[in-house]
Design an enzyme around this catalytic site. Structure first.
Site, mmCIF file in Angstrom:
data_model
loop_
_atom_site.group_PDB
_atom_site.id
_atom_site.type_symbol
_atom_site.label_atom_id
_atom_site.label_comp_id
_atom_site.label_asym_id
_atom_site.label_seq_id
_atom_site.Cartn_x
_atom_site.Cartn_y
_atom_site.Cartn_z
ATOM 1 N N TYR A 226 -3.180 2.052 -10.478
ATOM 2 C CA TYR A 226 -3.046 2.476 -9.076
ATOM 3 C C TYR A 226 -2.965 4.003 -9.000
ATOM 4 C CZ TYR A 226 -0.823 3.102 -4.482
ATOM 5 O OH TYR A 226 -0.525 3.511 -3.188
ATOM 6 N N SER B 39 -1.225 9.261 -2.508
ATOM 7 C CA SER B 39 0.123 8.836 -2.918
ATOM 8 C C SER B 39 0.661 9.822 -3.944
ATOM 9 C CB SER B 39 0.069 7.448 -3.568
ATOM 10 O OG SER B 39 1.321 7.116 -4.142
HETATM 11 N N1 LIG Z 1 3.795 1.646 0.904
HETATM 12 C C1 LIG Z 1 3.904 2.644 0.035
HETATM 13 O O1 LIG Z 1 4.929 2.827 -0.672
HETATM 14 C C2 LIG Z 1 2.775 3.650 -0.105
HETATM 15 C C3 LIG Z 1 3.039 4.848 -0.778
HETATM 16 C C4 LIG Z 1 2.021 5.778 -0.938
HETATM 17 C C5 LIG Z 1 0.765 5.494 -0.435
HETATM 18 N N2 LIG Z 1 0.527 4.306 0.192
HETATM 19 C C6 LIG Z 1 -0.825 4.063 0.672
HETATM 20 O O2 LIG Z 1 -0.801 3.973 2.080
HETATM 21 C C7 LIG Z 1 -1.922 3.204 2.516
HETATM 22 C C8 LIG Z 1 -1.423 2.181 3.532
HETATM 23 O O3 LIG Z 1 -0.562 1.268 2.882
HETATM 24 P P1 LIG Z 1 0.664 0.527 3.619
HETATM 25 O O4 LIG Z 1 1.917 0.943 2.956
HETATM 26 O O5 LIG Z 1 0.506 0.702 5.080
HETATM 27 O O6 LIG Z 1 0.440 -0.965 3.156
HETATM 28 P P2 LIG Z 1 -0.189 -2.227 3.893
HETATM 29 O O7 LIG Z 1 0.493 -2.465 5.203
HETATM 30 O O8 LIG Z 1 -0.164 -3.314 2.880
HETATM 31 O O9 LIG Z 1 -1.688 -1.761 4.210
HETATM 32 C C9 LIG Z 1 -2.713 -1.786 3.277
HETATM 33 C C10 LIG Z 1 -3.954 -2.199 4.040
HETATM 34 O O10 LIG Z 1 -5.102 -2.054 3.186
HETATM 35 C C11 LIG Z 1 -5.977 -3.108 3.549
HETATM 36 N N3 LIG Z 1 -6.972 -3.403 2.538
HETATM 37 C C12 LIG Z 1 -6.785 -3.742 1.248
HETATM 38 N N4 LIG Z 1 -7.964 -3.973 0.657
HETATM 39 C C13 LIG Z 1 -8.921 -3.793 1.605
HETATM 40 C C14 LIG Z 1 -10.327 -3.912 1.617
HETATM 41 N N5 LIG Z 1 -11.031 -4.288 0.524
HETATM 42 N N6 LIG Z 1 -10.980 -3.642 2.769
HETATM 43 C C15 LIG Z 1 -10.315 -3.283 3.886
HETATM 44 N N7 LIG Z 1 -8.970 -3.162 3.947
HETATM 45 C C16 LIG Z 1 -8.285 -3.432 2.809
HETATM 46 C C17 LIG Z 1 -5.044 -4.303 3.731
HETATM 47 O O11 LIG Z 1 -5.715 -5.311 4.418
HETATM 48 P P3 LIG Z 1 -5.319 -6.863 4.224
HETATM 49 O O12 LIG Z 1 -4.163 -7.077 5.163
HETATM 50 O O13 LIG Z 1 -6.554 -7.587 4.610
HETATM 51 O O14 LIG Z 1 -4.919 -7.063 2.788
HETATM 52 C C18 LIG Z 1 -3.909 -3.651 4.513
HETATM 53 O O15 LIG Z 1 -4.164 -3.688 5.899
HETATM 54 C C19 LIG Z 1 -2.537 2.587 1.252
HETATM 55 O O16 LIG Z 1 -3.649 3.355 0.863
HETATM 56 C C20 LIG Z 1 -1.441 2.754 0.224
HETATM 57 O O17 LIG Z 1 -1.948 2.819 -1.087
HETATM 58 C C21 LIG Z 1 1.504 3.384 0.391
#
Ligand SMILES: NC(=O)c1ccc[n+]([C@@H]2O[C@H](COP(=O)([O-])OP(=O)(O)OC[C@H]3O[C@@H](n4cnc5c(N)ncnc54)[C@H](OP(=O)(O)O)[C@@H]3O)[C@@H](O)[C@H]2O)c1
Length: 255
Positions: A159, A146
């Protein structure tokens, strides 16, 4: 093994319920990716994601239990995935928790739990994946870090610090794998509208999971080691990282 035209044919997603990951695999399925393994902590949630990916063209979608926080289980889980799928082109490390800085301040143990998931869990699963990619002599580990890791902000530094550590880990692993045929691609999104940020107002240069997915697919096609999404964040953060601390503090607090 990628096909004759270089298209990805098989993907393992760690954090299989991630919206960015689902959009990425959908885009890869449109380019002939047929085999998908979704690994997540709540397997019931992954059924609808599997249906979505089948509708996008995937023919085999397997679901595997995987908890990023259970670091001791990772080698065994990843070995079992490779036993069923001995050749995987891409592993997308997409799990993560955002958390809330004020809640972390009040409950330091919960902050450490987030650090275990976002950083330690990526270290143990990433190294387990790297063994297999090295053995097969090809394949890319895509690690979603990120821009929050580029410079810590007072309102989300727990974070941000986990993502800074993750980014450094992924860069180092990519350098270690250089020359083996396996590789690591670091993806640095800015603010993306997904379930993770659904409770928040848009950040600067907000984007969508589909746009990040398109950047990831392009990065894979071009063999990039780093992808910023959107791309204009790269020069922006080059400047932001150079700002004197008092100016950065004011700027970060004003957003
Ligand atoms: N959205 C943003 O603005 C953004 C920006 C920069 C980077 N990111 C990064 O992109 C990645 C994907 O995020 P996203 O935006 O697609 O959000 P998301 O749809 O909320 O996906 C996050 C996923 O991580 C899973 N997770 C959390 N804890 C876990 C654990 N202990 N074991 C296995 N899975 C786990 C969640 O599963 P559950 O459904 O079971 O909770 C969910 O499926 C993340 O690493 C996030 O930090 C996001």
């Amino acid at each position: 093994m990628r096909d004759a035209l270089g298209a990805v044919q098989s993907v393992l997603v760690l954090g299989g319920g991630s919206e960015i990951a689902a959009a990425t695999v959908e885009a890869l399925a449109a380019e002939r990716c047929r085999t998908v393994v979704l690994a997540g902590r709540d397997v019931a949630k992954l059924g609808p994601v599997a249906d979505r990916l089948r509708a996008a063209g995937a023919t085999t979608v397997d679901i595997v239990a995987f908890d990023a926080a259970d670091t001791a289980s990772h080698q065994g889980t990843i070995d079992a995935v490779w036993a069923s799928h001995p050749d995987l082109d891409v592993v997308l490390l997409a799990f993560g928790v955002l958390g809330d800085q004020a809640a972390f301040d009040d409950d330091p143990a919960s902050a450490a739990d987030a650090a275990v998931t976002n950083y330690a869990g990526a270290v143990s699963s990433g190294l387990a994946v790297a063994h297999h990619l090295k053995d097969q002599g090809h394949g890319t580990l895509v690690v979603i870090t990120s821009v929050a890791g580029e410079r810590a902000r007072a309102d989300n530094f727990v974070y941000g610090s986990t993502k800074a550590g993750l980014d450094a880990f992924a860069q180092g692993l990519g350098d270690q794998l250089d020359g083996t045929g396996a590789s690591v691609m670091v993806v640095r999104p800015g603010f993306v509208r997904t379930p993770m940020t659904a409770h928040m107002e848009d950040g600067p240069m907000a984007t969508t999971a589909e746009a990040v997915a398109a950047d990831i697919v392009t990065g894979l096609r071009k063999g990039r080691h780093t992808v910023w999404s959107p791309a204009k964040l790269a020069p922006v953060f080059t400047v932001l990282k150079l700002l004197p601390r008092p100016i950065w503090r004011k700027l970060a607090a004003s957003r």
